[in-house]
Write a protein that holds these residues in place. Structure first.
Motif, PDB file in Angstrom:
ATOM      1  N   ILE A   1       9.074  12.004   4.301  1.00 19.11           N
ATOM      2  CA  ILE A   1       8.336  11.129   4.559  1.00 19.11           C
ATOM      3  C   ILE A   1       6.231  11.647   4.815  1.00 19.11           C
ATOM      4  O   ILE A   1       6.540  12.374   5.080  1.00 19.11           O
ATOM      5  N   THR A   2       5.586  10.479   3.595  1.00 18.99           N
ATOM      6  CA  THR A   2       4.374  11.397   4.477  1.00 18.99           C
ATOM      7  C   THR A   2       3.173   9.747   4.459  1.00 18.99           C
ATOM      8  O   THR A   2       3.742   9.449   5.157  1.00 18.99           O
ATOM      9  N   GLU A   3       2.094  10.751   4.792  1.00 18.41           N
ATOM     10  CA  GLU A   3       1.030   9.902   5.527  1.00 18.41           C
ATOM     11  C   GLU A   3       0.752   8.817   4.576  1.00 18.41           C
ATOM     12  O   GLU A   3       0.250   8.329   4.706  1.00 18.41           O
ATOM     13  N   ARG A   4       1.194   8.947   3.091  1.00 20.92           N
ATOM     14  CA  ARG A   4       1.075   7.745   2.630  1.00 20.92           C
ATOM     15  C   ARG A   4       2.198   6.830   2.337  1.00 20.92           C
ATOM     16  O   ARG A   4       2.495   5.859   1.915  1.00 20.92           O
ATOM     17  N   ASP A   5       3.483   7.140   3.725  1.00 19.03           N
ATOM     18  CA  ASP A   5       4.190   5.693   3.681  1.00 19.03           C
ATOM     19  C   ASP A   5       4.620   4.841   4.575  1.00 19.03           C
ATOM     20  O   ASP A   5       3.959   5.629   5.157  1.00 19.03           O
TER      21      ASP A   5
ATOM     22  N   GLU B   1      13.954  -0.383  22.900  1.00 15.87           N
ATOM     23  CA  GLU B   1      14.272   0.175  23.309  1.00 15.87           C
ATOM     24  C   GLU B   1      15.597   1.493  22.785  1.00 15.87           C
ATOM     25  O   GLU B   1      15.842   2.201  23.021  1.00 15.87           O
ATOM     26  N   THR B   2      15.971   1.202  21.980  1.00 18.10           N
ATOM     27  CA  THR B   2      16.919   1.321  20.673  1.00 18.10           C
ATOM     28  C   THR B   2      16.712   3.282  20.640  1.00 18.10           C
ATOM     29  O   THR B   2      16.181   3.117  20.256  1.00 18.10           O
ATOM     30  N   GLY B   3      17.429   3.886  21.416  1.00 17.01           N
ATOM     31  CA  GLY B   3      17.078   5.011  20.959  1.00 17.01           C
ATOM     32  C   GLY B   3      16.944   6.254  20.001  1.00 17.01           C
ATOM     33  O   GLY B   3      15.731   6.936  19.812  1.00 17.01           O
ATOM     34  N   PHE B   4      17.381   5.564  18.551  1.00 14.80           N
ATOM     35  CA  PHE B   4      17.356   6.790  17.054  1.00 14.80           C
ATOM     36  C   PHE B   4      16.325   5.909  16.810  1.00 14.80           C
ATOM     37  O   PHE B   4      15.982   6.745  16.628  1.00 14.80           O
ATOM     38  N   PRO B   5      16.391   4.418  16.518  1.00 15.85           N
ATOM     39  CA  PRO B   5      14.900   4.012  15.732  1.00 15.85           C
ATOM     40  C   PRO B   5      13.335   4.524  16.881  1.00 15.85           C
ATOM     41  O   PRO B   5      12.299   4.893  16.072  1.00 15.85           O
ATOM     42  N   LEU B   6      13.763   4.765  18.067  1.00 17.06           N
ATOM     43  CA  LEU B   6      12.526   5.707  18.701  1.00 17.06           C
ATOM     44  C   LEU B   6      12.302   6.870  18.318  1.00 17.06           C
ATOM     45  O   LEU B   6      10.931   7.291  18.327  1.00 17.06           O
ATOM     46  N   ILE B   7      13.164   7.201  18.506  1.00 19.52           N
ATOM     47  CA  ILE B   7      13.170   9.176  17.453  1.00 19.52           C
ATOM     48  C   ILE B   7      12.528   9.699  16.378  1.00 19.52           C
ATOM     49  O   ILE B   7      11.833  10.038  16.228  1.00 19.52           O
ATOM     50  N   ILE B   8      13.004   8.030  15.629  1.00 26.08           N
ATOM     51  CA  ILE B   8      12.202   8.581  14.280  1.00 26.08           C
ATOM     52  C   ILE B   8      11.396   7.636  14.172  1.00 26.08           C
ATOM     53  O   ILE B   8      10.206   8.110  13.295  1.00 26.08           O
ATOM     54  N   ALA B   9      10.687   6.737  15.103  1.00 23.99           N
ATOM     55  CA  ALA B   9       9.119   6.224  14.346  1.00 23.99           C
ATOM     56  C   ALA B   9       8.459   7.694  14.920  1.00 23.99           C
ATOM     57  O   ALA B   9       7.000   7.868  14.654  1.00 23.99           O
ATOM     58  N   LYS B  10       9.313   7.764  16.434  1.00 24.22           N
ATOM     59  CA  LYS B  10       7.856   9.428  16.673  1.00 24.22           C
ATOM     60  C   LYS B  10       8.298  10.515  15.781  1.00 24.22           C
ATOM     61  O   LYS B  10       6.785  11.234  15.324  1.00 24.22           O
ATOM     62  N   LYS B  11       8.893  11.264  15.187  1.00 24.42           N
ATOM     63  CA  LYS B  11       8.937  11.666  13.525  1.00 24.42           C
ATOM     64  C   LYS B  11       7.969  11.404  12.870  1.00 24.42           C
ATOM     65  O   LYS B  11       7.665  11.886  12.634  1.00 24.42           O
ATOM     66  N   ALA B  12       8.114   9.667  12.539  1.00 23.82           N
ATOM     67  CA  ALA B  12       7.264   9.085  11.623  1.00 23.82           C
ATOM     68  C   ALA B  12       5.972   9.579  11.591  1.00 23.82           C
ATOM     69  O   ALA B  12       5.561   9.926  11.104  1.00 23.82           O
ATOM     70  N   LYS B  13       5.584   9.253  12.557  1.00 26.58           N
ATOM     71  CA  LYS B  13       4.071   9.219  13.746  1.00 26.58           C
ATOM     72  C   LYS B  13       3.640  10.809  13.270  1.00 26.58           C
ATOM     73  O   LYS B  13       2.327  11.260  13.518  1.00 26.58           O
ATOM     74  N   GLN B  14       4.325  12.139  13.529  1.00 24.78           N
ATOM     75  CA  GLN B  14       3.983  13.281  12.971  1.00 24.78           C
ATOM     76  C   GLN B  14       3.698  13.390  12.162  1.00 24.78           C
ATOM     77  O   GLN B  14       2.720  15.011  12.004  1.00 24.78           O
ATOM     78  N   TYR B  15       4.174  12.558  11.033  1.00 29.14           N
ATOM     79  CA  TYR B  15       4.045  13.128   9.875  1.00 29.14           C
ATOM     80  C   TYR B  15       2.688  12.273   9.516  1.00 29.14           C
ATOM     81  O   TYR B  15       2.244  11.553   7.932  1.00 29.14           O
ATOM     82  N   ASN B  16       2.016  11.371  10.251  1.00 28.21           N
ATOM     83  CA  ASN B  16       1.289  11.244  10.177  1.00 28.21           C
ATOM     84  C   ASN B  16       1.282   9.358   9.205  1.00 28.21           C
ATOM     85  O   ASN B  16       0.475   8.682   8.751  1.00 28.21           O
TER      86      ASN B  16
ATOM     87  N   LYS C   1       0.770  -1.513  -0.422  1.00 31.43           N
ATOM     88  CA  LYS C   1       0.047  -0.065  -0.039  1.00 31.43           C
ATOM     89  C   LYS C   1       0.570   1.156   0.186  1.00 31.43           C
ATOM     90  O   LYS C   1       0.324   2.118  -0.415  1.00 31.43           O
ATOM     91  N   ALA C   2       2.490   1.252   0.387  1.00 32.81           N
ATOM     92  CA  ALA C   2       2.816   2.692   0.638  1.00 32.81           C
ATOM     93  C   ALA C   2       3.240   2.572  -0.439  1.00 32.81           C
ATOM     94  O   ALA C   2       4.248   2.279  -0.861  1.00 32.81           O
ATOM     95  N   ASP C   3       3.461   4.306  -0.657  1.00 32.04           N
ATOM     96  CA  ASP C   3       4.097   4.893  -1.554  1.00 32.04           C
ATOM     97  C   ASP C   3       5.779   4.393  -1.993  1.00 32.04           C
ATOM     98  O   ASP C   3       6.320   4.154  -2.542  1.00 32.04           O
ATOM     99  N   LYS C   4       6.036   5.204  -0.616  1.00 34.77           N
ATOM    100  CA  LYS C   4       7.593   4.949  -0.336  1.00 34.77           C
ATOM    101  C   LYS C   4       7.590   3.926   1.262  1.00 34.77           C
ATOM    102  O   LYS C   4       6.327   4.397   2.107  1.00 34.77           O
TER     103      LYS C   4
ATOM    104  N   LYS D   1       2.695   5.299   8.514  1.00 33.15           N
ATOM    105  CA  LYS D   1       2.165   4.267   8.963  1.00 33.15           C
ATOM    106  C   LYS D   1       3.612   3.857   9.581  1.00 33.15           C
ATOM    107  O   LYS D   1       4.428   4.008   8.826  1.00 33.15           O
ATOM    108  N   VAL D   2       3.956   3.082  10.560  1.00 37.48           N
ATOM    109  CA  VAL D   2       4.813   2.375  11.778  1.00 37.48           C
ATOM    110  C   VAL D   2       4.868   1.092  11.778  1.00 37.48           C
ATOM    111  O   VAL D   2       3.839   0.987  12.498  1.00 37.48           O
ATOM    112  N   VAL D   3       6.002   0.335  11.342  1.00 33.48           N
ATOM    113  CA  VAL D   3       6.036  -1.361  11.612  1.00 33.48           C
ATOM    114  C   VAL D   3       6.894  -1.690  12.337  1.00 33.48           C
ATOM    115  O   VAL D   3       7.972  -0.956  11.573  1.00 33.48           O
TER     116      VAL D   3
END
Length: 185
Positions: free
Chosen positions: A76-80, A90-105, A35-38, A107-109
């Motif tokens: 990253i967009t809501e279509r990604d 619990e790894t710091g960098f992936p947590l920060i990036i996941a939080k940021k991705a959610k700010q742009y709506n 489903k994802a564009d990117k 999807k996060v797996v």
């Protein structure tokens, strides 16, 4: 130590682990990829190496993939989709990036070993690779290998499994995939 004995232990661990991953969670992950564009990938260390290989293989299948931090990474967009690899969650960098991705709506797996982790706050879907983590939780598949090798190996082979599932589902002619292979090498 005997090579044949050690390789047999490792390959049996990997086979056992892949056999215990929930197939419904894989179907959901595959659906999100389609489903994802990117599709973006984030992890650190050896997990990142496995994810880079997964991103490359999916790119061979025509999926637009990006590793977070690469110089040509688009927005990253809501279509990604963002795929996070973190055994502990619990790894710091992936947590920060996941939080940021959610700010742009987006999807996060999260693909990890620990379902009860900080990453679950940002994940829309979780795929569990039930192996030993640095947290040493209950219900983990033990490993004779050092540290989190079994997670990283299983992550790589899970990616190859997803790729083969896509190839079969879309009836892709495998020799035609060479057109997507790097040719400046």
């Amino acid at each position: 130590m005997n090579y044949n004995q050690v390789q047999k232990e490792i390959t049996e661990e990997i086979s056992n682990t892949l056999g215990q991953i929930n197939s419904e969670s894989i179907a959901e992950l595959l659906s999100e990829i389609k489903k994802a564009d990117k599709v973006f990938f984030v992890g650190v260390g050896r997990v990142l190496l496995s994810l880079k290989a997964v991103a490359k293989r999916l790119a061979h299948l025509g999926v637009k993939t990006y590793v977070v931090g690469q110089i040509t990474e688009p927005a990253i967009t809501e279509r990604d989709l963002l795929i996070v690899g973190s055994g502990s969650g619990e790894t710091g960098f992936p947590l920060i990036i996941a939080k940021k991705a959610k700010q742009y709506n987006a999807k996060v797996v999260h693909i990890g070993a620990n379902p009860d982790c900080s990453m679950k706050e940002y994940s829309d879907h979780f795929v569990r690779i039930p192996v030993s983590t640095k947290l040493q939780l209950a219900n983990e598949i033990p490993s004779v290998q050092p540290m989190t090798s079994l997670f990283e190996q299983s992550l790589l082979l899970l990616g190859d499994t997803l790729a083969l599932m896509l190839i079969r589902e879309q009836d892709i002619d495998m020799p035609s995939l060479w057109e997507y292979h790097a040719n400046l090498e």
